[in-house]
Design a protein around this motif. Structure first.
Motif, PDB file in Angstrom:
ATOM      1  N   LYS A  26       0.826  -1.209   0.000  1.00  0.00           N
ATOM      2  CA  LYS A  26       0.000   0.000   0.000  1.00  0.00           C
ATOM      3  C   LYS A  26       0.857   1.254   0.000  1.00  0.00           C
ATOM      4  CE  LYS A  26      -4.330  -1.470   2.199  1.00  0.00           C
ATOM      5  NZ  LYS A  26      -5.191  -1.292   3.398  1.00  0.00           N
ATOM      6  N   GLU A  27       1.882   1.264   0.847  1.00  0.00           N
ATOM      7  CA  GLU A  27       2.773   2.426   0.925  1.00  0.00           C
ATOM      8  C   GLU A  27       3.510   2.636  -0.386  1.00  0.00           C
ATOM      9  OE1 GLU A  27       6.675   4.070   3.388  1.00  0.00           O
ATOM     10  OE2 GLU A  27       5.595   2.305   4.124  1.00  0.00           O
ATOM     11  N   LEU A  28       4.051   1.560  -0.937  1.00  0.00           N
ATOM     12  CA  LEU A  28       4.797   1.658  -2.187  1.00  0.00           C
ATOM     13  C   LEU A  28       3.921   2.175  -3.313  1.00  0.00           C
ATOM     14  CD1 LEU A  28       7.697   0.771  -3.325  1.00  0.00           C
ATOM     15  CD2 LEU A  28       6.465  -1.167  -4.294  1.00  0.00           C
ATOM     16  N   LEU A  29       2.745   1.574  -3.463  1.00  0.00           N
ATOM     17  CA  LEU A  29       1.869   1.916  -4.588  1.00  0.00           C
ATOM     18  C   LEU A  29       1.185   3.263  -4.422  1.00  0.00           C
ATOM     19  CD1 LEU A  29       0.408  -1.621  -5.267  1.00  0.00           C
ATOM     20  CD2 LEU A  29       2.246  -0.454  -6.474  1.00  0.00           C
ATOM     21  N   ASN A  46      -1.241  -6.806  -6.264  1.00  0.00           N
ATOM     22  CA  ASN A  46      -1.161  -5.342  -6.171  1.00  0.00           C
ATOM     23  C   ASN A  46      -2.394  -4.626  -6.710  1.00  0.00           C
ATOM     24  OD1 ASN A  46       1.431  -5.197  -5.039  1.00  0.00           O
ATOM     25  ND2 ASN A  46       2.423  -5.272  -7.043  1.00  0.00           N
ATOM     26  N   PHE A  47      -3.193  -5.293  -7.497  1.00  0.00           N
ATOM     27  CA  PHE A  47      -4.275  -4.619  -8.220  1.00  0.00           C
ATOM     28  C   PHE A  47      -5.208  -3.791  -7.324  1.00  0.00           C
ATOM     29  CE2 PHE A  47      -4.269  -7.882 -11.979  1.00  0.00           C
ATOM     30  CZ  PHE A  47      -3.006  -7.461 -12.330  1.00  0.00           C
ATOM     31  N   PRO A  48      -5.591  -4.273  -6.137  1.00  0.00           N
ATOM     32  CA  PRO A  48      -6.516  -3.476  -5.316  1.00  0.00           C
ATOM     33  C   PRO A  48      -5.900  -2.218  -4.697  1.00  0.00           C
ATOM     34  CG  PRO A  48      -6.553  -5.808  -4.686  1.00  0.00           C
ATOM     35  CD  PRO A  48      -5.353  -5.596  -5.548  1.00  0.00           C
ATOM     36  N   VAL A 102       6.599  -0.334 -11.563  1.00  0.00           N
ATOM     37  CA  VAL A 102       6.468  -1.039 -10.284  1.00  0.00           C
ATOM     38  C   VAL A 102       6.913  -2.486 -10.453  1.00  0.00           C
ATOM     39  CG1 VAL A 102       4.773  -1.951  -8.624  1.00  0.00           C
ATOM     40  CG2 VAL A 102       4.571   0.403  -9.447  1.00  0.00           C
ATOM     41  N   ALA A 103       7.653  -2.994  -9.472  1.00  0.00           N
ATOM     42  CA  ALA A 103       7.978  -4.421  -9.433  1.00  0.00           C
ATOM     43  C   ALA A 103       7.995  -4.859  -7.975  1.00  0.00           C
ATOM     44  CB  ALA A 103       9.327  -4.701 -10.089  1.00  0.00           C
ATOM     45  N   THR A 104       7.235  -5.883  -7.648  1.00  0.00           N
ATOM     46  CA  THR A 104       7.204  -6.384  -6.273  1.00  0.00           C
ATOM     47  C   THR A 104       7.456  -7.890  -6.270  1.00  0.00           C
ATOM     48  OG1 THR A 104       4.788  -6.688  -6.269  1.00  0.00           O
ATOM     49  CG2 THR A 104       5.622  -4.564  -5.505  1.00  0.00           C
TER      50      THR A 104
END
Length: 198
Positions: A26-29, A46-48, A102-104
């Motif tokens: 959440k913080e990253l996105l 990550n979509f939500p 973005v990459a997680t």
């Protein structure tokens, strides 16, 4: 990537996701803006978490099995998401297309991470954001050596995942300007904010 691994990935990751990873994601996105490229979108975890600062997400994933698992999560997103089946080493996009990349938990499995970073830099706009959450080789000598020892077997069990990737060093080697790093679980996991200097 195998169908079995894709099917059970969320189940095995759920304890970590509930304890810490959800907040990190959440913080990253929350820092993602504009047109976003997500590398290795996997099961769509990550979509939500994309917010209204994002116009559109183009999610790249090489595994058709992971794409199948991610499709139901499209309904949980408040922004448009397009899934493209492709590998990070050969991105089917023009240069300077994306405001944010973005990459997680992805660079551990990319067969050629150096080539993927060159592609990432190419498609990201100058001064664009590069946001990563990855697991890396630990600085502790004993634990790092243990990761080296376990990696060959781990790669076979976890569809190519490498425990010993030096992602921060790779970013620096490719002239990606790191602006912020946060470390978790004794530096096993790193949260990285960076900028695409061209």
């Amino acid at each position: 990537m195998s169908h079995v691994f894709a099917k059970w990935y969320d189940f095995f990751m759920n304890p970590l996701e509930k304890r810490k990873f959800k907040q990190i994601r959440k913080e990253l996105l929350s820092n993602a803006t504009g047109c976003v490229l997500e590398l290795g979108s996997g099961t769509g975890v990550n979509f939500p978490f994309y917010n209204n600062e994002v116009e559109k997400v183009t999610a790249v994933e090489p595994s058709k099995h992971m794409i199948e698992q991610s499709t139901p999560k499209l309904k949980q997103s408040i922004v448009p998401i397009e899934i493209v089946q492709a590998g990070a080493e050969e991105l089917p996009f023009a240069a300077n297309t994306f405001d944010t990349v973005v990459a997680t938990l992805v660079f551990c499995t990319i067969p050629n991470p150096g080539k993927a970073l060159l592609e990432l830099k190419r498609v990201c706009k100058p001064e664009g954001k590069i946001l990563l959450f990855e697991h890396v080789k630990m600085e502790n000598h004993f634990l790092g050596a243990l990761q080296e020892m376990l990696t060959p077997a781990w790669k076979k069990i976890c569809d190519g995942c490498c425990l010993n990737r030096k992602t921060i060093e790779l970013l620096k080697l490719h002239n990606i300007t790191i602006t912020s790093v946060q470390k978790y679980y004794r530096d096993l996991f790193v949260y990285i904010e960076s900028v695409n200097k061209k």
